[in-house]
Write an enzyme that holds these catalytic residues in place. Structure first.
Site: not given
Ligand code: NAI
Ligand code: MG
Length: 487
Positions: A174, A177, A227-228, A231-232, A249
């Site tokens: 996935k 989005e 991801g964040g 969310t993690g 990660e």
């Molecule tokens: P996010 O962590 O919410 O999104 C990353 C992925 O997780 C996306 O594919 C998203 O659709 C998915 N996701 C979101 N909620 C989920 C859930 N409940 N269950 C399963 N999958 C889910 O990141 P977002 O909202 O784009 O950014 C928020 C913050 O996270 C950023 O400001 C940054 O600090 C951090 N981040 C860290 C990243 C990294 O490489 N470690 C990458 C992106 C964001």
């Molecule tokens: Mg998010």
């Protein structure tokens, strides 16, 4: 308008309820394309396909060599369409085209690397008592659910899919989005390579619906997530319900430590690249710059002078060093942190959106530097994930180590010094998984990537990355003809 479909069970499909999402080019706000917004049922269909492809499908009867060959061909096909891949990621998320080109090169090599590793998966035999032979065999973990962020759309897809396929797993990926387009291009390649249906599924959709459906589906054996941190936590809890294997990660607040004896110009360069490459939207960004007191003022002045000359602009322009942030929403979040920073530190440069009229429609944020920040401040503790650098002075080696480790995160970091003994001494005391001496950011497909502490667990890349897609089985062969003699 380009209306994309997603790839489930070897077919291009729309969302079952017809839902779509507009994909916006963050450089100008234009709608690039429209992607299906998967329902939980669509994710279920993809999981069912991956399960069937794993349990009884032709994928399991393929040899490691054949899987390896598919990965080599994937690498070739990516290279053949390198320009299109790079442009797609740049249009979809705003990173400078030159950086997208690096990502494409790395992604192709990642498939090649794991293509080579596919034929090096092997177990061992153990000397055991009782005239028996204990064989340890490695088997694929099964169906892998893979959730990736938007900051490296193609590269993150490669990091996830390549080791899974090398190991013999099937996968549901996935993409974020906001940025699914390059992952869908990858699906086109798998289709052309005649990958059996269901082996790879690319499902486009959001986190709370599509991501959560993947995380909680009992037919998924393993979740790989980047991801964040918030969310993690949700993902870990959801996956724990059915005791899934996990590799997680989650970003960082990484210390980039400059000692007074460092090569000054190199350290200035490394500080800027560490903080502002990919607009600072990097989990391993050197977002905390720790500087030894005796060179502190000189270094802050030098990075400020250079940061003021960073070319912000159209990410398709080869001279652009920083493009827009990924979305308007993320731009707002970063600007909110800058507002917090104005109270917590001394704004040295940047601090807003660029004044240029030609950039007004894009989600741009200026390279921003705050100096004289206390490490307990929010802008020193929380991941901003944008072009905001926090500079903190330190007194001596022990002070540097203490500040570096004073964070819930533990992903990456660097030390700049001409004293190699000190460099290694300090790096060994930093609680983080990825460290550099006298450089910042180079990442190798051969080397394990991942964090300590709240930056997550498990490692991607290298042989370590393959481990997380393998199970370990012992098979004990009785070599004694005598009965057990239990009664
Ligand atoms: P996010 O962590 O919410 O999104 C990353 C992925 O997780 C996306 O594919 C998203 O659709 C998915 N996701 C979101 N909620 C989920 C859930 N409940 N269950 C399963 N999958 C889910 O990141 P977002 O909202 O784009 O950014 C928020 C913050 O996270 C950023 O400001 C940054 O600090 C951090 N981040 C860290 C990243 C990294 O490489 N470690 C990458 C992106 C964001
Ligand atoms: Mg998010």
């Amino acid at each position: 308008m380009n209306i994309s479909k997603m790839w489930i069970n070897g077919k291009w499909v729309e969302a079952s309820d017809g839902g779509t999402r507009d994909l916006v080019n963050p450089a100008d706000g234009s709608v690039l394309a429209r992607a299906p917004e998967a329902t939980a049922a669509d994710v279920g269909a993809a999981v069912g396909a991956a399960r069937a492809a794993f349990d009884g499908g032709p994928w399991r009867s393929l040899s490691a060599r054949e899987r390896g060959t598919i990965l080599f061909r994937t690498a070739e096909a990516i290279r053949a369409r390198a320009a299109e891949f790079a442009e797609t990621d740049t249009r979809n998320m705003g990173k400078p085209i030159v950086e997208s080109e690096f990502d494409v090169t790395d992604a192709a090599h990642c498939f090649e690397y794991y293509g080579g590793l596919a034929t090096k998966i092997h177990g061992e035999t153990l000397e055991v008592p009782d005239n028996a032979l204990s064989m340890v065999v490695r088997e694929p973990v099964g169906v892998a659910g893979q959730i990736i962020p938007w900051n490296y759309p193609l590269l993150m897809a490669a990091w996830k899919l390549a080791p899974a396929l090398a190991a013999g797993c099937t996968a549901i990926l996935k993409p974020a989005e906001q940025t699914p387009l390059s992952a869908l291009m990858l699906a086109r390649i798998f289709e052309q390579l005649d990958l059996p249906p269901g082996v790879v599924n690319i499902v486009t959709g959001d986190g709370p619906t599509a991501g959560a459906a993947l995380v909680t589906d009992p037919r998924v054996d393993k979740i790989a997530f980047t991801g964040g941190v918030d969310t993690g936590r949700t993902v870990i809890k959801g996956a724990a319900e059915t005791i899934k294997r996990m590799s997680i990660e989650l970003g960082g607040k990484n210390p980039n430590i400059v000692f007074a004896d460092a090569d000054f110009e190199a350290a200035v360069d490394g500080a800027l690249f560490g903080a502002f490459a990919n607009q600072g939207e990097v989990c391993s960004a050197g977002s905390r710059l720790l500087v030894e007191r005796s060179i502190y003022t000189r270094l802050v002045d030098a990075i400020a002078a250079k940061a003021s000359r960073i070319t912000l602009g159209d990410p398709l322009d080869r001279d652009t060093k920083m493009g827009p942030l990924v979305t308007r929403e993320h731009q707002r979040k970063v600007l909110d942190y800058i507002a917090v920073g104005r109270r917590e530190g001394r704004l040295v440069i940047g601090g807003g959106t660029p004044a240029r009229a030609d950039l007004a429609r894009g989600c741009y944020v200026e390279p921003t530097i705050f100096a004289d920040v206390n490490n307990r401040a929010r802008i020193a503790q929380e991941e901003i994930f944008g072009p905001v650098l926090t500079v903190i002075p330190f007194e001596d080696e022990a002070d540097a180590i203490r500040i570096a480790n004073d964070t819930p995160y533990g992903l990456a970091g660097a030390v700049w010094t001409r004293d190699v003994y000190r460099g290694i001494r300090v790096l060994k005391q930093i609680r983080a998984g990825i460290l550099w001496l006298n450089t910042y950011h180079p990442t190798y497909n051969e080397a394990p990537w991942g964090g300590y502490k709240q930056s997550g667990f498990g490692r991607e890349l290298g042989p370590y990355g393959l481990e997380h897609y393998l199970e370990t089985k012992q098979i004990n062969l009785n070599l004694s003809e005598a009965p057990l003699g239990w009664y």
